[in-house]
Design a protein around this motif. Structure first.
Motif, PDB file in Angstrom:
ATOM      1  N   SER A  39       0.799  -1.148   0.037  1.00 18.91           N
ATOM      2  CA  SER A  39      -0.081   0.085  -0.139  1.00 18.91           C
ATOM      3  C   SER A  39       0.830   1.073  -0.016  1.00 18.91           C
ATOM      4  O   SER A  39       2.107   1.254   0.451  1.00 18.91           O
ATOM      5  CB  SER A  39      -0.771  -0.098   1.139  1.00 18.91           C
ATOM      6  OG  SER A  39      -1.809   1.047   1.463  1.00 18.91           O
ATOM      7  N   ALA A  40       0.530   2.218  -0.752  1.00 17.55           N
ATOM      8  CA  ALA A  40       1.113   3.616  -0.602  1.00 17.55           C
ATOM      9  C   ALA A  40       1.161   4.225   0.861  1.00 17.55           C
ATOM     10  O   ALA A  40       2.093   5.024   1.266  1.00 17.55           O
ATOM     11  CB  ALA A  40       0.338   4.869  -1.526  1.00 17.55           C
ATOM     12  N   THR A  41      -0.107   3.700   1.897  1.00 16.32           N
ATOM     13  CA  THR A  41       0.244   4.265   3.033  1.00 16.32           C
ATOM     14  C   THR A  41      -0.356   3.206   3.938  1.00 16.32           C
ATOM     15  O   THR A  41      -1.235   2.116   3.607  1.00 16.32           O
ATOM     16  CB  THR A  41      -0.992   5.459   3.278  1.00 16.32           C
ATOM     17  OG1 THR A  41      -2.140   4.984   3.047  1.00 16.32           O
ATOM     18  CG2 THR A  41      -0.446   6.463   2.475  1.00 16.32           C
ATOM     19  N   LEU A  42       0.251   2.735   5.063  1.00 15.49           N
ATOM     20  CA  LEU A  42      -0.094   1.752   5.893  1.00 15.49           C
ATOM     21  C   LEU A  42      -0.893   2.441   7.051  1.00 15.49           C
ATOM     22  O   LEU A  42      -0.238   2.547   8.223  1.00 15.49           O
ATOM     23  CB  LEU A  42       1.138   1.104   6.436  1.00 15.49           C
ATOM     24  CG  LEU A  42       1.812   0.086   5.573  1.00 15.49           C
ATOM     25  CD1 LEU A  42       3.189  -0.562   6.240  1.00 15.49           C
ATOM     26  CD2 LEU A  42       0.991  -0.640   5.011  1.00 15.49           C
ATOM     27  N   SER A  43      -1.947   3.093   6.734  1.00  7.38           N
ATOM     28  CA  SER A  43      -3.140   3.687   7.806  1.00  7.38           C
ATOM     29  C   SER A  43      -3.478   2.696   8.659  1.00  7.38           C
ATOM     30  O   SER A  43      -3.487   1.612   8.495  1.00  7.38           O
ATOM     31  CB  SER A  43      -3.958   4.611   6.977  1.00  7.38           C
ATOM     32  OG  SER A  43      -4.795   3.630   6.194  1.00  7.38           O
ATOM     33  N   ASP A  44      -4.190   3.391   9.831  1.00  2.88           N
ATOM     34  CA  ASP A  44      -4.829   2.308  10.728  1.00  2.88           C
ATOM     35  C   ASP A  44      -6.024   1.507   9.793  1.00  2.88           C
ATOM     36  O   ASP A  44      -5.903   0.214  10.155  1.00  2.88           O
ATOM     37  CB  ASP A  44      -5.580   3.178  11.483  1.00  2.88           C
ATOM     38  CG  ASP A  44      -4.650   3.684  12.709  1.00  2.88           C
ATOM     39  OD1 ASP A  44      -3.531   3.622  12.808  1.00  2.88           O
ATOM     40  OD2 ASP A  44      -4.852   4.771  13.293  1.00  2.88           O
ATOM     41  N   ASP A  45      -6.707   2.014   8.937  1.00  2.00           N
ATOM     42  CA  ASP A  45      -7.782   1.092   8.122  1.00  2.00           C
ATOM     43  C   ASP A  45      -6.814  -0.113   7.514  1.00  2.00           C
ATOM     44  O   ASP A  45      -7.351  -1.258   7.513  1.00  2.00           O
ATOM     45  CB  ASP A  45      -8.340   1.994   7.227  1.00  2.00           C
ATOM     46  CG  ASP A  45      -9.389   2.887   7.949  1.00  2.00           C
ATOM     47  OD1 ASP A  45      -9.794   2.699   9.107  1.00  2.00           O
ATOM     48  OD2 ASP A  45      -9.750   3.859   7.208  1.00  2.00           O
ATOM     49  N   VAL A  46      -5.765   0.365   6.965  1.00  2.00           N
ATOM     50  CA  VAL A  46      -5.049  -0.817   5.907  1.00  2.00           C
ATOM     51  C   VAL A  46      -4.435  -1.674   7.104  1.00  2.00           C
ATOM     52  O   VAL A  46      -4.576  -3.040   6.942  1.00  2.00           O
ATOM     53  CB  VAL A  46      -4.084  -0.205   5.161  1.00  2.00           C
ATOM     54  CG1 VAL A  46      -2.892  -0.984   4.336  1.00  2.00           C
ATOM     55  CG2 VAL A  46      -4.706   0.854   4.145  1.00  2.00           C
ATOM     56  N   MET A  47      -4.062  -1.294   8.321  1.00  7.89           N
ATOM     57  CA  MET A  47      -3.244  -2.292   9.148  1.00  7.89           C
ATOM     58  C   MET A  47      -4.339  -3.043   9.862  1.00  7.89           C
ATOM     59  O   MET A  47      -4.233  -4.527  10.242  1.00  7.89           O
ATOM     60  CB  MET A  47      -2.607  -1.547  10.208  1.00  7.89           C
ATOM     61  CG  MET A  47      -1.207  -0.796   9.722  1.00  7.89           C
ATOM     62  SD  MET A  47      -0.303  -2.139   8.696  1.00  7.89           S
ATOM     63  CE  MET A  47       0.200  -3.423   9.897  1.00  7.89           C
ATOM     64  N   ASN A  48      -5.530  -2.514  10.027  1.00  9.11           N
ATOM     65  CA  ASN A  48      -6.695  -3.439  10.378  1.00  9.11           C
ATOM     66  C   ASN A  48      -6.950  -4.400   9.409  1.00  9.11           C
ATOM     67  O   ASN A  48      -7.046  -5.620   9.985  1.00  9.11           O
ATOM     68  CB  ASN A  48      -7.840  -2.496  10.785  1.00  9.11           C
ATOM     69  CG  ASN A  48      -7.814  -1.621  11.871  1.00  9.11           C
ATOM     70  OD1 ASN A  48      -7.089  -1.905  12.982  1.00  9.11           O
ATOM     71  ND2 ASN A  48      -8.562  -0.664  11.880  1.00  9.11           N
ATOM     72  N   LEU A  49      -6.943  -4.189   8.378  1.00 10.42           N
ATOM     73  CA  LEU A  49      -7.196  -5.167   7.166  1.00 10.42           C
ATOM     74  C   LEU A  49      -6.073  -6.447   7.141  1.00 10.42           C
ATOM     75  O   LEU A  49      -6.344  -7.455   7.094  1.00 10.42           O
ATOM     76  CB  LEU A  49      -7.292  -4.445   5.900  1.00 10.42           C
ATOM     77  CG  LEU A  49      -8.567  -3.781   5.602  1.00 10.42           C
ATOM     78  CD1 LEU A  49      -8.466  -3.000   4.229  1.00 10.42           C
ATOM     79  CD2 LEU A  49      -9.872  -4.663   5.751  1.00 10.42           C
ATOM     80  N   ALA A  50      -4.796  -5.979   7.413  1.00  6.94           N
ATOM     81  CA  ALA A  50      -3.821  -6.767   7.439  1.00  6.94           C
ATOM     82  C   ALA A  50      -3.832  -7.749   8.711  1.00  6.94           C
ATOM     83  O   ALA A  50      -3.472  -8.591   8.638  1.00  6.94           O
ATOM     84  CB  ALA A  50      -2.454  -5.930   7.526  1.00  6.94           C
ATOM     85  N   ALA A  51      -4.253  -7.017   9.768  1.00  3.42           N
ATOM     86  CA  ALA A  51      -4.207  -8.041  10.859  1.00  3.42           C
ATOM     87  C   ALA A  51      -5.405  -9.073  10.678  1.00  3.42           C
ATOM     88  O   ALA A  51      -5.425 -10.098  11.332  1.00  3.42           O
ATOM     89  CB  ALA A  51      -4.479  -7.141  12.179  1.00  3.42           C
ATOM     90  N   GLN A  52      -6.466  -8.786  10.064  1.00  3.39           N
ATOM     91  CA  GLN A  52      -7.463  -9.756   9.642  1.00  3.39           C
ATOM     92  C   GLN A  52      -7.016 -10.818   8.675  1.00  3.39           C
ATOM     93  O   GLN A  52      -7.401 -12.037   8.618  1.00  3.39           O
ATOM     94  CB  GLN A  52      -8.842  -8.984   9.131  1.00  3.39           C
ATOM     95  CG  GLN A  52      -9.486  -8.100  10.143  1.00  3.39           C
ATOM     96  CD  GLN A  52     -10.388  -7.320   9.389  1.00  3.39           C
ATOM     97  OE1 GLN A  52     -11.278  -7.854   8.489  1.00  3.39           O
ATOM     98  NE2 GLN A  52     -10.569  -6.160   9.904  1.00  3.39           N
ATOM     99  N   TRP A  53      -6.330 -10.351   7.681  1.00  2.00           N
ATOM    100  CA  TRP A  53      -6.017 -11.222   6.796  1.00  2.00           C
ATOM    101  C   TRP A  53      -4.770 -12.006   6.784  1.00  2.00           C
ATOM    102  O   TRP A  53      -4.310 -13.003   6.037  1.00  2.00           O
ATOM    103  CB  TRP A  53      -5.903 -10.381   5.288  1.00  2.00           C
ATOM    104  CG  TRP A  53      -7.405 -10.099   5.061  1.00  2.00           C
ATOM    105  CD1 TRP A  53      -8.616 -10.213   5.550  1.00  2.00           C
ATOM    106  CD2 TRP A  53      -7.626  -8.816   4.300  1.00  2.00           C
ATOM    107  NE1 TRP A  53      -9.534  -9.473   5.145  1.00  2.00           N
ATOM    108  CE2 TRP A  53      -8.984  -8.796   4.192  1.00  2.00           C
ATOM    109  CE3 TRP A  53      -6.873  -7.884   3.368  1.00  2.00           C
ATOM    110  CZ2 TRP A  53      -9.679  -7.681   3.479  1.00  2.00           C
ATOM    111  CZ3 TRP A  53      -7.525  -6.813   2.466  1.00  2.00           C
ATOM    112  CH2 TRP A  53      -9.073  -6.841   2.779  1.00  2.00           C
TER     113      TRP A  53
END
Length: 535
Positions: A233-247
């Motif tokens: 991702s261009a940014t590892l925002s909180d939303d993106v990292m929440n997805l990462a934690a789920q997947w």
């Protein structure tokens, strides 16, 4: 729209004769032919003990030292760890996950499926252009691997994609969410054996509303504990990292540089101009650099069309890319731009995301973008892979209010240049006739473009929604008046005659002349027909 039967479709299967030629070329190659000296602070591809097949392809591409995202990703991905990577476009992240996938599969050939439709690795990307580009990169890096990579995406080649997926085992499948879900639900594709998942441009997946589809796809994969997952991702925002934690299970976070770092190889120029002067500066700049590839960004689709048409009227060959351009034409424009057949492309942010061309000389922001992130992404189209580039922006009285936000975002001051009256960029440009009025008949669409638009509407879209307008129904064939008998209406059902109304007075000649007749888009174009100007 279907690709011709005798032509390889974008992201499609490679012909067996080409594969045989590649095997013959690799049989005589040795690593001794590819020597790269050690340099302190740099990581070579040699340092990862990659298979000879991949090193041969790396040598062909003249990749000597890894970019930061490649070095950090390969270190963890080759060890089988999950990776959440933050990297801007043009930093080599695609090669990072492709080399890891190809290396693992060359070392474990026994795990390959024995039938089609059951890929080992899945890469999900938000747009068809990006899917096709990833598959092209996979073909370049896997040139001598003997592994099979395919791209599936909406808008074209449905039956051909289905046939290629089922025909032979697939090692790497690159897909947009919509077409992939279609194939999964119709049991063309079975994801139960996929041991590697890559989610590219996860931030865009969020922005474009694809996350529900991605969740559905992931439920068809093996559990996260039994697969390797990489997210970029261009940014590892909180939303993106929440997805990462789920997947992903215990992902390693890899960050190479801040967004501001993406501007280091790009010279940024800002011209302070009025809205009336923007097109003049653009036209004169293009004339000063006749051999450069130039990518022009506008905020609105209508502005994109206006700029492109005004350039064309003045003899500048160019093409447009926006959400309304159908898939077949979009791919053709990108290929022509990459091959140098056209050198000017005018695009919106939606379409510009799929442009991956390494030698774009100039990016011109005809309009300043509304978001600072979009500014960084736009100028990142030039200065790619360590090369230098120039980004020019027009700061006018309407759309320069985002400059302070952009400066804060990139942690850099944008130095503005006020053009003097005698500057060559403000030289008068050729005049053209005023634009055709709304009441005049529209130019007929070329037959091929009409077919492409109809195919696009029938096949569907996989990226951000684009508005497709249906063609008006054909008028019925003319029937002689004498052949049609008037209907018989009973007298009691006949309407009463309408009362006579007074006729409006006919205006005098003076009144007729004094009232302006609207032509073109009222209030937008001058007699010289320049986008952005007034009357």
């Amino acid at each position: 729209m279907n690709t011709a039967a005798n032509v390889q479709r974008p992201g499609g299967a490679i012909h067996e004769s080409e594969l045989e030629k590649r095997r013959a070329d690799h049989s005589t190659w040795t690593l001794d032919q590819f020597q790269v000296p050690e340099v302190e602070g740099k990581t070579r591809f040699h340092d990862f003990d990659l298979p000879a097949e991949i090193m041969h392809a790396v040598a062909d591409l003249n990749f000597q030292y890894c970019t930061p995202i490649q070095a950090m990703s390969l270190q963890h991905a080759l060890a089988g760890k999950n990776v959440a990577g933050k990297a801007q476009t043009g930093t080599g992240k695609t090669a990072a996950f492709l080399v890891a996938i190809l290396t693992r599969y060359l070392r474990t050939p026994e795990c390959r499926a024995d039938q089609g439709g059951r890929p080992r690795a899945l890469v999900i990307a938000p747009t068809r252009e990006l899917v096709i580009q990833i598959c092209k990169d996979a073909d370049s890096l896997g040139k001598y691997c003997g592994l099979r990579s395919l791209a599936v995406y909406g808008g074209m080649d449905y039956e051909r994609q289905k046939r290629e997926v089922l025909d032979q085992p697939v090692d790497l499948l690159v897909a947009t969410p919509g077409r992939l879900l279609d194939f999964v639900r119709t049991r063309v594709i079975d994801l139960s054996l996929a041991d590697t998942l890559v989610i590219d441009e996860a931030d865009r997946m969020l922005d474009m509303g694809f996350i529900p589809d991605v969740r559905t796809i992931i439920r068809r994969l093996p559990p996260k504990e039994k697969r390797c997952t990489m997210l970029y991702s261009a940014t590892l925002s909180d939303d993106v990292m929440n997805l990462a934690a789920q997947w992903m299970d215990a992902p390693v976070r890899v960050e190479t540089e801040t967004e501001a770092g993406a501007t280091k190889t790009v010279k940024q120029v800002v011209y302070v101009v009025t809205s009336d002067e923007k097109f003049t500066v653009l036209y004169n700049h293009i004339q000063q650099y006749p051999d450069s590839r130039i990518l022009v960004f506008c905020n609105r689709k209508t502005t994109t069309e206006d700029v492109a048409e005004s350039l064309s009227r003045r003899g500048v060959q160019c093409e447009t890319l926006s959400g309304d351009v159908n898939q077949n034409r979009r791919l053709r424009v990108l290929e022509d731009f990459r091959a140098g057949k056209i050198r000017i492309v005018v695009a919106t942010d939606v379409a510009g995301r799929g442009i991956h061309v390494d030698d774009i000389g100039f990016v011109i922001n005809f309009d300043f973008p509304y978001a600072a992130e979009d500014y960084v992404h736009r100028i990142g189209r030039t200065g790619r892979a360590g090369q230098s580039g120039v980004a020019i922006s027009f700061a006018d009285e309407d759309e320069s209010f985002t400059i302070p936000e952009i400066e804060k975002y990139i942690n850099e001051e944008l130095k503005c240049t006020l053009l003097k009256a005698d500057d060559p960029l403000l030289a008068p440009i050729p005049k053209v006739a005023r634009r055709q009025s709304y009441g005049a008949p529209m130019e007929e669409k070329r037959p091929q473009e009409a077919v492409e638009q109809q195919d696009e509407v029938s096949q569907g879209e996989d990226q951000a929604p684009a508005y497709a307008f249906a063609q008006p129904p054909l008028a019925p064939a003319a029937v002689p008046v004498e052949a049609v008998a008037p209907p018989v209406v009973p007298e009691r059902m006949q309407p009463a005659p309408a009362p006579a109304l007074p006729r409006p007075p006919i205006p005098s000649k003076e009144e007729t002349v004094s009232k302006p007749v609207p032509t073109g888009r009222p209030g937008r174009f001058s007699d010289e027909w320049v986008p952005g100007g007034g009357n």
